[in-house]
Design an enzyme around this catalytic site. Structure first.
Site, PDB file in Angstrom:
ATOM      1  N   CYS A   1      44.149  48.504  34.787  1.00  0.00           N
ATOM      2  CA  CYS A   1      44.243  49.888  33.916  1.00  0.00           C
ATOM      3  C   CYS A   1      45.499  50.022  33.446  1.00  0.00           C
ATOM      4  O   CYS A   1      46.522  50.133  34.203  1.00  0.00           O
ATOM      5  CB  CYS A   1      43.972  51.126  34.695  1.00  0.00           C
ATOM      6  SG  CYS A   1      43.496  52.634  33.798  1.00  0.00           S
TER       7      CYS A   1
ATOM      8  N   PRO B   1      34.176  49.180  37.106  1.00  0.00           N
ATOM      9  CA  PRO B   1      34.699  50.549  37.290  1.00  0.00           C
ATOM     10  C   PRO B   1      35.010  50.948  36.147  1.00  0.00           C
ATOM     11  O   PRO B   1      36.019  50.480  35.426  1.00  0.00           O
ATOM     12  CB  PRO B   1      35.528  50.348  38.412  1.00  0.00           C
ATOM     13  CG  PRO B   1      36.130  48.796  38.186  1.00  0.00           C
ATOM     14  CD  PRO B   1      34.903  48.075  37.762  1.00  0.00           C
ATOM     15  N   MET B   2      34.539  52.362  35.805  1.00  0.00           N
ATOM     16  CA  MET B   2      34.994  52.992  34.506  1.00  0.00           C
ATOM     17  C   MET B   2      35.194  54.568  34.935  1.00  0.00           C
ATOM     18  O   MET B   2      34.221  55.308  35.158  1.00  0.00           O
ATOM     19  CB  MET B   2      33.749  52.851  33.678  1.00  0.00           C
ATOM     20  CG  MET B   2      33.877  51.351  32.886  1.00  0.00           C
ATOM     21  SD  MET B   2      32.533  51.098  31.937  1.00  0.00           S
ATOM     22  CE  MET B   2      30.864  51.091  32.986  1.00  0.00           C
TER      23      MET B   2
ATOM     24  N   HIS C   1      40.174  40.506  33.576  1.00  0.00           N
ATOM     25  CA  HIS C   1      39.839  41.170  32.321  1.00  0.00           C
ATOM     26  C   HIS C   1      40.703  40.017  31.307  1.00  0.00           C
ATOM     27  O   HIS C   1      41.838  40.285  31.436  1.00  0.00           O
ATOM     28  CB  HIS C   1      40.376  42.634  32.273  1.00  0.00           C
ATOM     29  CG  HIS C   1      39.902  43.359  30.890  1.00  0.00           C
ATOM     30  ND1 HIS C   1      39.728  44.462  30.712  1.00  0.00           N
ATOM     31  CD2 HIS C   1      40.085  42.746  29.630  1.00  0.00           C
ATOM     32  CE1 HIS C   1      39.623  44.954  29.661  1.00  0.00           C
ATOM     33  NE2 HIS C   1      39.432  43.830  28.884  1.00  0.00           N
TER      34      HIS C   1
ATOM     35  N   ASN D   1      35.756  39.446  32.835  1.00  0.00           N
ATOM     36  CA  ASN D   1      35.503  40.593  32.360  1.00  0.00           C
ATOM     37  C   ASN D   1      36.110  40.907  31.031  1.00  0.00           C
ATOM     38  O   ASN D   1      37.087  40.220  30.654  1.00  0.00           O
ATOM     39  CB  ASN D   1      36.137  41.808  33.537  1.00  0.00           C
ATOM     40  CG  ASN D   1      35.988  43.184  32.781  1.00  0.00           C
ATOM     41  OD1 ASN D   1      36.838  43.903  32.814  1.00  0.00           O
ATOM     42  ND2 ASN D   1      34.794  43.675  32.403  1.00  0.00           N
TER      43      ASN D   1
END
Length: 332
Positions: free
Chosen positions: A96, A13-14, A167, A207
Protein backbone atom coordinates in the site's frame (compact mmCIF):
# COMPACT_ATOMS: atom_id res chain seq x y z
CA UNK A 1 -8.95 -28.10 -0.08
CA UNK A 2 -5.80 -26.47 1.30
CA UNK A 3 -5.68 -22.70 1.72
CA UNK A 4 -2.94 -22.53 -0.94
CA UNK A 5 -5.30 -24.19 -3.43
CA UNK A 6 -8.00 -21.65 -2.67
CA UNK A 7 -5.40 -18.99 -3.50
CA UNK A 8 -5.60 -19.93 -7.19
CA UNK A 9 -8.04 -17.01 -7.26
CA UNK A 10 -8.40 -14.35 -4.60
CA UNK A 11 -10.14 -11.03 -4.15
CA UNK A 12 -7.66 -8.33 -3.21
CA UNK A 13 -7.78 -6.56 0.15
CA UNK A 14 -9.17 -3.09 -0.58
CA UNK A 15 -9.55 -0.34 2.00
CA UNK A 16 -13.16 0.80 2.53
CA UNK A 17 -14.37 -1.92 0.18
CA UNK A 18 -13.68 -5.49 1.31
CA UNK A 19 -15.40 -5.25 4.67
CA UNK A 20 -17.40 -8.12 6.14
CA UNK A 21 -20.59 -7.26 4.21
CA UNK A 22 -18.71 -7.22 0.91
CA UNK A 23 -17.04 -10.51 1.70
CA UNK A 24 -20.32 -12.18 2.62
CA UNK A 25 -21.70 -11.23 -0.81
CA UNK A 26 -18.58 -12.45 -2.58
CA UNK A 27 -18.75 -15.75 -0.75
CA UNK A 28 -22.26 -16.31 -2.04
CA UNK A 29 -20.92 -15.98 -5.58
CA UNK A 30 -17.88 -18.24 -5.11
CA UNK A 31 -17.43 -20.95 -2.51
CA UNK A 32 -13.75 -21.46 -3.36
CA UNK A 33 -12.03 -18.08 -3.95
CA UNK A 34 -9.83 -16.82 -1.14
CA UNK A 35 -11.14 -13.60 0.41
CA UNK A 36 -9.12 -10.93 2.23
CA UNK A 37 -10.02 -8.36 4.83
CA UNK A 38 -9.25 -4.70 4.48
CA UNK A 39 -5.84 -3.95 5.95
CA UNK A 40 -5.95 -3.85 9.75
CA UNK A 41 -2.98 -2.25 11.48
CA UNK A 42 -1.16 -4.13 14.19
CA UNK A 43 -1.08 -1.04 16.46
CA UNK A 44 -4.88 -0.79 16.28
CA UNK A 45 -5.21 -4.38 17.47
CA UNK A 46 -2.37 -4.65 19.95
CA UNK A 47 -2.19 -1.17 21.41
CA UNK A 48 -5.68 0.06 20.61
CA UNK A 49 -7.58 -3.10 21.49
CA UNK A 50 -9.78 -2.69 18.40
CA UNK A 51 -10.73 -6.35 18.27
CA UNK A 52 -14.06 -5.48 16.63
CA UNK A 53 -12.03 -5.05 13.44
CA UNK A 54 -11.53 -8.82 13.41
CA UNK A 55 -15.23 -9.69 13.35
CA UNK A 56 -16.48 -11.78 10.44
CA UNK A 57 -19.21 -14.24 9.53
CA UNK A 58 -18.22 -17.90 9.70
CA UNK A 59 -19.55 -18.37 6.15
CA UNK A 60 -16.72 -16.17 4.82
CA UNK A 61 -14.08 -18.93 5.02
CA UNK A 62 -11.57 -19.39 3.45
CA UNK A 63 -10.56 -15.97 4.74
CA UNK A 64 -7.28 -14.12 5.22
CA UNK A 65 -6.52 -11.24 7.56
CA UNK A 66 -4.24 -8.58 6.11
CA UNK A 67 -2.09 -6.80 8.66
CA UNK A 68 -0.19 -3.54 8.36
CA UNK A 69 2.80 -2.97 10.56
CA UNK A 70 6.58 -3.08 10.79
CA UNK A 71 7.34 -4.10 14.37
CA UNK A 72 8.03 -7.85 14.48
CA UNK A 73 6.91 -8.25 18.09
CA UNK A 74 3.72 -6.29 17.57
CA UNK A 75 2.93 -8.08 14.31
CA UNK A 76 3.41 -11.42 16.04
CA UNK A 77 0.93 -10.39 18.73
CA UNK A 78 -1.53 -9.18 16.07
CA UNK A 79 -1.12 -12.44 14.16
CA UNK A 80 -2.00 -14.34 17.32
CA UNK A 81 -5.16 -12.27 17.67
CA UNK A 82 -6.04 -13.05 14.07
CA UNK A 83 -5.44 -16.74 14.56
CA UNK A 84 -7.52 -16.75 17.73
CA UNK A 85 -10.32 -15.00 15.83
CA UNK A 86 -10.33 -17.87 13.35
CA UNK A 87 -8.61 -16.53 10.24
CA UNK A 88 -7.13 -19.08 7.83
CA UNK A 89 -4.16 -16.91 6.82
CA UNK A 90 -2.28 -13.86 8.06
CA UNK A 91 -0.99 -11.57 5.29
CA UNK A 92 1.56 -8.77 5.67
CA UNK A 93 0.94 -5.64 3.59
CA UNK A 94 4.08 -4.50 1.77
CA UNK A 95 2.25 -2.86 -1.11
CA UNK A 96 0.00 0.00 0.00
CA UNK A 97 1.49 3.39 -1.05
CA UNK A 98 -0.71 5.81 0.89
CA UNK A 99 0.88 8.60 2.93
CA UNK A 100 -0.97 7.41 6.03
CA UNK A 101 0.54 3.97 5.66
CA UNK A 102 4.02 5.34 5.00
CA UNK A 103 3.86 7.45 8.14
CA UNK A 104 3.38 4.25 10.09
CA UNK A 105 6.42 2.70 8.40
CA UNK A 106 4.50 -0.05 6.71
CA UNK A 107 2.97 -0.83 3.35
CA UNK A 108 5.00 -0.36 0.18
CA UNK A 109 7.77 1.51 1.97
CA UNK A 110 8.79 -1.86 3.44
CA UNK A 111 10.10 -2.82 -0.01
CA UNK A 112 13.09 -0.67 1.01
CA UNK A 113 13.88 -2.91 3.99
CA UNK A 114 13.64 -6.56 3.03
CA UNK A 115 15.59 -7.59 6.13
CA UNK A 116 12.96 -6.03 8.38
CA UNK A 117 10.18 -7.75 6.45
CA UNK A 118 12.01 -11.06 6.88
CA UNK A 119 12.21 -10.41 10.63
CA UNK A 120 8.47 -9.70 10.68
CA UNK A 121 7.70 -12.91 8.80
CA UNK A 122 9.88 -14.94 11.15
CA UNK A 123 8.19 -13.47 14.23
CA UNK A 124 4.71 -14.06 12.86
CA UNK A 125 5.47 -17.62 11.78
CA UNK A 126 6.91 -18.38 15.20
CA UNK A 127 3.72 -17.07 16.80
CA UNK A 128 1.02 -18.81 14.74
CA UNK A 129 0.44 -22.09 12.98
CA UNK A 130 -1.65 -20.68 10.11
CA UNK A 131 -0.09 -19.54 6.83
CA UNK A 132 1.85 -16.27 6.97
CA UNK A 133 1.99 -14.62 3.56
CA UNK A 134 3.16 -11.35 2.00
CA UNK A 135 1.63 -9.00 -0.57
CA UNK A 136 4.23 -6.75 -2.18
CA UNK A 137 5.07 -4.53 -5.15
CA UNK A 138 7.86 -5.11 -7.69
CA UNK A 139 9.65 -2.14 -6.15
CA UNK A 140 9.22 1.48 -5.13
CA UNK A 141 10.44 4.83 -6.40
CA UNK A 142 13.82 4.58 -8.17
CA UNK A 143 14.50 0.97 -7.20
CA UNK A 144 15.37 -1.44 -10.01
CA UNK A 145 12.73 -4.17 -9.81
CA UNK A 146 15.01 -6.65 -11.59
CA UNK A 147 17.32 -6.44 -8.58
CA UNK A 148 15.01 -5.53 -5.73
CA UNK A 149 12.21 -8.04 -6.25
CA UNK A 150 14.32 -11.23 -6.35
CA UNK A 151 16.31 -10.08 -3.32
CA UNK A 152 13.08 -9.32 -1.46
CA UNK A 153 11.58 -12.71 -2.35
CA UNK A 154 14.75 -14.56 -1.40
CA UNK A 155 14.87 -12.94 2.02
CA UNK A 156 11.24 -13.60 2.93
CA UNK A 157 11.45 -17.14 1.54
CA UNK A 158 14.47 -17.78 3.77
CA UNK A 159 12.34 -16.50 6.66
CA UNK A 160 9.77 -19.19 5.92
CA UNK A 161 7.19 -17.36 3.79
CA UNK A 162 5.78 -19.82 1.28
CA UNK A 163 3.16 -17.70 -0.50
CA UNK A 164 3.54 -14.24 -2.01
CA UNK A 165 1.20 -12.05 -4.03
CA UNK A 166 3.02 -9.59 -6.28
CA UNK A 167 1.31 -6.43 -7.49
CA UNK A 168 3.09 -6.09 -10.83
CA UNK A 169 3.63 -2.32 -10.59
CA UNK A 170 6.13 -0.15 -8.82
CA UNK A 171 4.76 2.11 -6.12
CA UNK A 172 5.76 5.76 -6.24
CA UNK A 173 5.77 6.96 -2.67
CA UNK A 174 6.21 10.60 -3.62
CA UNK A 175 4.29 12.39 -6.33
CA UNK A 176 1.50 9.91 -6.99
CA UNK A 177 -1.71 9.41 -5.05
CA UNK A 178 -2.82 5.91 -3.99
CA UNK A 179 -5.33 5.98 -6.87
CA UNK A 180 -2.63 6.96 -9.38
CA UNK A 181 -0.43 4.18 -8.00
CA UNK A 182 -3.06 1.71 -9.19
CA UNK A 183 -2.94 2.97 -12.78
CA UNK A 184 0.08 5.10 -13.68
CA UNK A 185 3.18 2.94 -13.10
CA UNK A 186 3.40 0.39 -15.92
CA UNK A 187 2.61 -3.23 -15.28
CA UNK A 188 5.43 -5.74 -15.62
CA UNK A 189 3.82 -9.15 -15.74
CA UNK A 190 6.90 -10.64 -17.42
CA UNK A 191 9.00 -9.89 -14.35
CA UNK A 192 6.51 -11.72 -12.14
CA UNK A 193 6.54 -14.68 -14.51
CA UNK A 194 10.34 -14.78 -14.37
CA UNK A 195 10.12 -14.96 -10.59
CA UNK A 196 8.07 -18.12 -11.04
CA UNK A 197 11.09 -19.78 -12.66
CA UNK A 198 13.56 -18.30 -10.19
CA UNK A 199 11.64 -19.32 -7.05
CA UNK A 200 9.96 -22.64 -7.88
CA UNK A 201 9.29 -23.42 -4.20
CA UNK A 202 7.25 -20.24 -3.66
CA UNK A 203 3.53 -20.09 -4.34
CA UNK A 204 3.33 -16.91 -6.44
CA UNK A 205 0.18 -14.99 -7.29
CA UNK A 206 -0.01 -11.98 -9.59
CA UNK A 207 -2.09 -8.87 -8.95
CA UNK A 208 -2.67 -5.62 -10.80
CA UNK A 209 -4.79 -4.72 -13.82
CA UNK A 210 -6.50 -8.10 -14.11
CA UNK A 211 -10.11 -7.72 -15.16
CA UNK A 212 -11.39 -11.13 -16.30
CA UNK A 213 -11.34 -14.85 -15.68
CA UNK A 214 -9.86 -15.25 -19.18
CA UNK A 215 -6.79 -13.32 -17.98
CA UNK A 216 -6.70 -15.33 -14.77
CA UNK A 217 -6.76 -18.61 -16.66
CA UNK A 218 -3.97 -17.38 -18.95
CA UNK A 219 -1.72 -16.55 -16.00
CA UNK A 220 -2.40 -19.93 -14.41
CA UNK A 221 -1.67 -21.66 -17.71
CA UNK A 222 1.61 -19.72 -17.89
CA UNK A 223 2.69 -21.31 -14.63
CA UNK A 224 1.69 -18.90 -11.90
CA UNK A 225 0.10 -20.45 -8.84
CA UNK A 226 -2.58 -17.84 -8.28
CA UNK A 227 -4.25 -14.67 -9.49
CA UNK A 228 -5.59 -11.87 -7.32
CA UNK A 229 -8.29 -9.58 -8.74
CA UNK A 230 -9.20 -6.29 -7.11
CA UNK A 231 -11.40 -3.56 -8.53
CA UNK A 232 -13.05 -5.68 -11.22
CA UNK A 233 -14.15 -8.22 -8.61
CA UNK A 234 -15.69 -5.39 -6.61
CA UNK A 235 -17.37 -3.42 -9.40
CA UNK A 236 -18.53 -6.47 -11.39
CA UNK A 237 -18.59 -9.31 -8.86
CA UNK A 238 -21.00 -11.58 -10.70
CA UNK A 239 -18.91 -11.65 -13.87
CA UNK A 240 -15.70 -12.40 -12.00
CA UNK A 241 -16.93 -14.73 -9.26
CA UNK A 242 -20.01 -16.58 -10.51
CA UNK A 243 -18.05 -18.75 -12.93
CA UNK A 244 -14.85 -18.97 -10.90
CA UNK A 245 -15.55 -22.22 -9.08
CA UNK A 246 -16.05 -24.15 -12.30
CA UNK A 247 -13.39 -22.45 -14.42
CA UNK A 248 -10.60 -21.93 -11.90
CA UNK A 249 -11.18 -24.80 -9.46
CA UNK A 250 -12.92 -27.36 -11.66
CA UNK A 251 -15.75 -27.91 -9.20
CA UNK A 252 -19.10 -29.18 -10.42
CA UNK A 253 -21.27 -27.56 -7.77
CA UNK A 254 -23.67 -24.97 -9.13
CA UNK A 255 -23.02 -21.42 -7.95
CA UNK A 256 -25.53 -18.67 -7.36
CA UNK A 257 -26.20 -16.16 -10.09
CA UNK A 258 -26.68 -12.46 -9.35
CA UNK A 259 -30.44 -12.71 -8.80
CA UNK A 260 -30.09 -15.71 -6.49
CA UNK A 261 -27.35 -13.92 -4.56
CA UNK A 262 -29.64 -10.94 -3.97
CA UNK A 263 -32.31 -13.21 -2.51
CA UNK A 264 -29.70 -15.01 -0.41
CA UNK A 265 -28.56 -11.66 0.99
CA UNK A 266 -32.02 -10.82 2.37
CA UNK A 267 -31.75 -12.85 5.62
CA UNK A 268 -28.28 -11.42 6.16
CA UNK A 269 -29.66 -7.89 5.65
CA UNK A 270 -32.53 -8.54 8.06
CA UNK A 271 -30.08 -9.73 10.70
CA UNK A 272 -27.83 -6.71 10.14
CA UNK A 273 -30.77 -4.32 10.54
CA UNK A 274 -31.95 -6.15 13.65
CA UNK A 275 -28.54 -5.47 15.19
CA UNK A 276 -28.88 -1.75 14.52
CA UNK A 277 -27.07 -1.63 11.19
CA UNK A 278 -28.04 0.41 8.16
CA UNK A 279 -29.14 -0.98 4.81
CA UNK A 280 -26.65 1.16 2.88
CA UNK A 281 -23.77 -0.45 4.76
CA UNK A 282 -24.58 -3.67 2.93
CA UNK A 283 -26.13 -2.56 -0.35
CA UNK A 284 -23.27 -0.24 -1.30
CA UNK A 285 -21.31 -3.40 -2.06
CA UNK A 286 -24.14 -4.81 -4.21
CA UNK A 287 -24.41 -1.95 -6.70
CA UNK A 288 -22.30 -3.69 -9.35
CA UNK A 289 -24.09 -7.03 -9.28
CA UNK A 290 -25.87 -6.44 -12.59
CA UNK A 291 -23.09 -4.53 -14.32
CA UNK A 292 -23.69 -4.36 -18.07
CA UNK A 293 -27.13 -5.93 -17.88
CA UNK A 294 -30.56 -4.44 -18.68
CA UNK A 295 -31.97 -2.79 -15.59
CA UNK A 296 -28.56 -2.26 -13.98
CA UNK A 297 -28.95 1.50 -13.94
CA UNK A 298 -32.35 1.30 -12.24
CA UNK A 299 -30.94 -1.20 -9.73
CA UNK A 300 -28.15 1.20 -8.79
CA UNK A 301 -30.45 4.24 -8.68
CA UNK A 302 -33.06 2.66 -6.43
CA UNK A 303 -30.49 1.40 -3.96
CA UNK A 304 -28.33 4.53 -4.00
CA UNK A 305 -31.27 6.87 -3.49
CA UNK A 306 -33.24 4.79 -1.03
CA UNK A 307 -30.85 2.76 1.11
CA UNK A 308 -30.03 5.70 3.41
CA UNK A 309 -33.65 6.16 4.50
CA UNK A 310 -34.32 5.22 8.10
CA UNK A 311 -37.02 2.75 7.11
CA UNK A 312 -35.05 1.16 4.26
CA UNK A 313 -34.93 -2.61 4.36
CA UNK A 314 -35.31 -5.78 2.29
CA UNK A 315 -38.39 -4.37 0.51
CA UNK A 316 -36.20 -1.77 -1.18
CA UNK A 317 -33.80 -4.47 -2.37
CA UNK A 318 -36.72 -6.44 -3.83
CA UNK A 319 -37.97 -3.27 -5.53
CA UNK A 320 -34.57 -2.79 -7.12
CA UNK A 321 -34.44 -6.44 -8.17
CA UNK A 322 -37.86 -6.10 -9.81
CA UNK A 323 -36.44 -3.21 -11.86
CA UNK A 324 -33.73 -5.55 -13.17
CA UNK A 325 -36.33 -8.15 -14.10
CA UNK A 326 -38.42 -5.49 -15.84
CA UNK A 327 -35.37 -4.21 -17.70
CA UNK A 328 -34.58 -7.68 -18.99
CA UNK A 329 -38.21 -8.18 -20.02
CA UNK A 330 -38.22 -4.93 -21.99
CA UNK A 331 -35.10 -5.92 -23.87
CA UNK A 332 -36.49 -9.34 -24.59
Amino acid sequence: MKISQHARLSVAPMMDWTDRHCRYLHRLLSREALLYTEMVTSPALVRGGALHLLAFNADEHPLALQLGGSDPVELAAAAELGRDAGYDEINLNCGCPSDRVQSGTFGAVLMKDAALVADCVTAMRDAVDVDVTVKCRIGVDDQDPETVLPDFLARIADAGCERVTIHARKAWLKGLSPKENRDVPPLDYDLVLRMRDRFPALHLSVNGGITSLDQAEAFLAAGLDGVMIGRSAYHDPATILCGADQRIYGTQAACLDAEQAVLAMLPYIEDHLAQGGKLAQVTRHMLGLFQGRPGARAWRRILSEGAHRKDAGPALVLEALAAVTEGARNVG
